[in-house]
Design a protein around this motif. Structure first.
Motif, PDB file in Angstrom:
ATOM      1  N   THR A  48       0.848  -1.188   0.000  1.00 44.93           N
ATOM      2  CA  THR A  48       0.000   0.000   0.000  1.00 44.93           C
ATOM      3  C   THR A  48       0.887   1.242   0.000  1.00 44.93           C
ATOM      4  OG1 THR A  48      -0.131   0.210   2.406  1.00 44.93           O
ATOM      5  CG2 THR A  48      -1.774  -1.207   1.336  1.00 44.93           C
ATOM      6  N   HIS A  51      -0.299   6.093   3.786  1.00 45.75           N
ATOM      7  CA  HIS A  51      -1.591   6.763   3.834  1.00 45.75           C
ATOM      8  C   HIS A  51      -2.085   6.868   5.273  1.00 45.75           C
ATOM      9  CE1 HIS A  51      -2.661   2.490   3.908  1.00 45.75           C
ATOM     10  NE2 HIS A  51      -3.842   2.841   4.401  1.00 45.75           N
ATOM     11  N   HIS A  53      -6.076   7.496   7.612  1.00 49.87           N
ATOM     12  CA  HIS A  53      -7.528   7.629   7.627  1.00 49.87           C
ATOM     13  C   HIS A  53      -7.846   8.686   8.694  1.00 49.87           C
ATOM     14  CE1 HIS A  53      -7.504   3.976   5.268  1.00 49.87           C
ATOM     15  NE2 HIS A  53      -6.772   3.410   6.203  1.00 49.87           N
ATOM     16  N   GLU A  58      -8.209   1.830  12.268  1.00 49.95           N
ATOM     17  CA  GLU A  58      -8.154   0.607  11.465  1.00 49.95           C
ATOM     18  C   GLU A  58      -7.410  -0.456  12.256  1.00 49.95           C
ATOM     19  OE1 GLU A  58      -6.833  -0.832   6.992  1.00 49.95           O
ATOM     20  OE2 GLU A  58      -5.993   1.020   7.787  1.00 49.95           O
ATOM     21  N   ARG A  88      -6.771   6.671  14.127  1.00 50.95           N
ATOM     22  CA  ARG A  88      -7.087   7.642  13.061  1.00 50.95           C
ATOM     23  C   ARG A  88      -6.001   8.720  12.991  1.00 50.95           C
ATOM     24  NH1 ARG A  88     -12.825   8.872  15.093  1.00 50.95           N
ATOM     25  NH2 ARG A  88     -12.456   6.786  15.834  1.00 50.95           N
ATOM     26  N   GLY A 112     -15.819   5.458   5.259  1.00 55.17           N
ATOM     27  CA  GLY A 112     -14.791   5.159   4.266  1.00 55.17           C
ATOM     28  C   GLY A 112     -15.126   4.018   3.338  1.00 55.17           C
ATOM     29  N   ALA A 140      -9.416   8.077  -3.307  1.00 58.69           N
ATOM     30  CA  ALA A 140      -9.047   8.795  -2.081  1.00 58.69           C
ATOM     31  C   ALA A 140      -9.413  10.274  -2.201  1.00 58.69           C
ATOM     32  CB  ALA A 140      -7.555   8.630  -1.800  1.00 58.69           C
ATOM     33  N   SER A 145     -11.949   9.827   2.753  1.00 60.11           N
ATOM     34  CA  SER A 145     -11.775   9.030   3.971  1.00 60.11           C
ATOM     35  C   SER A 145     -10.384   8.427   4.089  1.00 60.11           C
ATOM     36  CB  SER A 145     -12.815   7.919   4.023  1.00 60.11           C
ATOM     37  OG  SER A 145     -12.679   7.089   2.881  1.00 60.11           O
ATOM     38  N   THR A 146      -9.605   8.540   3.023  1.00 62.26           N
ATOM     39  CA  THR A 146      -8.225   8.066   2.995  1.00 62.26           C
ATOM     40  C   THR A 146      -7.376   9.150   2.352  1.00 62.26           C
ATOM     41  OG1 THR A 146      -8.897   5.754   2.805  1.00 62.26           O
ATOM     42  CG2 THR A 146      -6.674   6.277   2.074  1.00 62.26           C
ATOM     43  N   GLU A 147      -6.248   9.465   2.979  1.00 61.61           N
ATOM     44  CA  GLU A 147      -5.322  10.437   2.411  1.00 61.61           C
ATOM     45  C   GLU A 147      -4.050   9.716   2.019  1.00 61.61           C
ATOM     46  OE1 GLU A 147      -4.614  13.829   4.944  1.00 61.61           O
ATOM     47  OE2 GLU A 147      -6.754  13.974   5.443  1.00 61.61           O
TER      48      GLU A 147
END
Length: 160
Positions: A48, A51, A53, A58, A88, A112, A140, A145-147
């Motif tokens: 991945t 990133h 959230h 998570e 978060r 998300g 994204a 909801s995801t950066e």
């Protein structure tokens, strides 16, 4: 919200553009936004980008295989039975180092889901699927909801 029971082979299968097959065990609609829960089946080398959230925690519970997790600047190897909890706003990324891996991903609260669905498609057995990081990046940006912070922090590490 109503209670529900999901058998091991139930749940919508989706090919995630970042690699892997998600089996959706509980959606935001089913949990009244309390959480999201999906199983992620992945192959060696799935990685991945770095990133975060901003609005959700998570948790990743490894059922099979091994991942290398980059969590807020520190790397850890996690195997079967291991748990990763990402608060978060915390930068993170992971790399699958075993032949295959399977994990449960719990996102609380249940925000998300749009990011995951926009960056995936229904899984069809036998159909070739390609990793598409541009689609991940677009989802994204669209869903918020995801950066995406940057490339995988360990992309040059050997796998194995």
């Amino acid at each position: 919200m109503s209670g529900f029971v999901r058998a091991a082979d139930d749940g919508e299968l989706r090919w995630f553009s970042g690699g892997g097959v998600h089996r959706w065990m509980a959606t935001a609609e089913q949990t009244d936004g309390s959480y999201l829960l999906f199983e992620d089946r992945m192959e060696r080398g799935k990685v991945t980008p770095l990133h975060l959230h901003p609005d959700a925690d998570e948790s990743m519970y490894l059922l099979e295989g091994e991942i290398l997790i980059h969590l807020d600047g520190v790397e850890h190897r996690v195997g079967p039975g291991g748990l990763v909890m990402v608060p978060r706003g915390t930068p993170h990324a992971f790399l699958v180092t075993s032949e295959t891996a399977r994990m449960l991903c719990l996102i609380t609260p249940g925000v998300g889901q749009e990011f995951f669905f926009d960056a995936s498609e229904p899984y069809v057995e036998g159909v070739a699927h390609e990793v598409d990081f541009a689609r991940i990046q677009q989802s994204a940006k669209t869903n918020g909801s995801t950066e995406i912070l940057g490339p995988p922090p360990f992309a040059k590490l050997p796998v194995g």
